[in-house]
Design a protein around this motif. Structure first.
Motif, short mmCIF file in Angstrom:
data_model
loop_
_atom_site.label_atom_id
_atom_site.label_comp_id
_atom_site.label_asym_id
_atom_site.label_seq_id
_atom_site.Cartn_x
_atom_site.Cartn_y
_atom_site.Cartn_z
N LEU A 129 6.56 26.09 10.70
CA LEU A 129 5.90 25.06 9.90
C LEU A 129 4.44 24.90 10.32
O LEU A 129 3.54 24.81 9.48
CB LEU A 129 6.63 23.72 10.03
N VAL A 161 9.71 23.78 2.75
CA VAL A 161 8.48 24.37 2.19
C VAL A 161 8.78 24.75 0.76
O VAL A 161 9.94 24.94 0.38
CB VAL A 161 7.98 25.59 3.00
N VAL A 168 4.93 31.07 -0.69
CA VAL A 168 5.37 29.97 0.15
C VAL A 168 4.19 29.01 0.30
O VAL A 168 3.07 29.43 0.63
CB VAL A 168 5.81 30.48 1.54
N CYS A 169 4.44 27.75 0.00
CA CYS A 169 3.40 26.73 0.06
C CYS A 169 3.88 25.56 0.91
O CYS A 169 5.03 25.16 0.82
CB CYS A 169 3.09 26.19 -1.34
N VAL A 170 2.97 25.03 1.69
CA VAL A 170 3.26 23.84 2.47
C VAL A 170 2.49 22.70 1.82
O VAL A 170 1.28 22.79 1.62
CB VAL A 170 2.82 24.02 3.94
#
Length: 186
Positions: A129, A161, A168-170
């Protein structure tokens, strides 16, 4: 909105319609599929129940607590906070006193959920993370997995996420929270 969605669909090409709404979009299913919609405003108790059910939270007390909290404008009315709470706690929710004083409009409510769930992250999840948060941009899932390992897939599956069009996006609030050592310290 319907005219815009249909016009874009007929034109073809690589377009994306973004919309905000305070409720369900009034569009036929075939048109709704082409729209990325973000909800604005707090979730309603019925919405919270749907989300909780989708996370496998059993009916009865856990769902009732979530819905009651949403009805009073509590933290479960915030979509990201609710998603993290359900991903980390499932039906084993924090104690009732945790919900007291939390609101759906509070960044502190999200941080409180992450802090309360600190023991539910393993060291590898914390590391991944933080790494994804440091990247700061969407990154292809294959690239993220090569860089950070299979834990990326685990985080996606748990809903910690986002996976948007293969990237993949946070969420910025997650990045802000995990980027500091405040809640996710071992």
């Amino acid at each position: 909105l319907l005219v815009l969605v249909r016009s874009v669909r007929l034109r073809g090409g690589k377009y994306r319609v973004l919309a905000t709404s305070s409720g369900e979009l009034d569009l036929p299913a075939v048109d709704r599929a082409g729209v990325h919609s973000e909800r604005v405003g707090p979730l309603l108790p019925a919405d919270v129940k749907k989300v909780a059910s989708s996370y496998g939270v059993r009916a009865g007390d856990p769902q009732e607590r979530l819905m009651t909290d949403a009805a009073r404008g509590g933290c479960t009315g915030h979509a990201l906070t609710l998603r993290y709470m359900l991903a980390l706690f499932g039906s084993d929710l924090p104690p009732p006193e945790f919900f007291t004083g939390q609101t759906s409009r509070s960044v502190n409510a999200f941080r409180a959920v992450v802090e309360e769930a600190n023991s539910r992250f393993d060291d590898k999840e914390r590391e991944v993370l933080r790494g994804l948060a440091r990247v700061g941009l969407p990154i292809g899932q294959a690239t993220a997995t090569r860089q950070f390992g299979t834990t990326v897939g685990k985080l996606v599956k748990r809903g910690l996420v986002d996976l948007i069009e293969g990237d993949v996006c946070v969420h910025p609030l997650v990045a802000q929270t995990v980027g500091s050592d405040y809640p996710l310290s071992p």
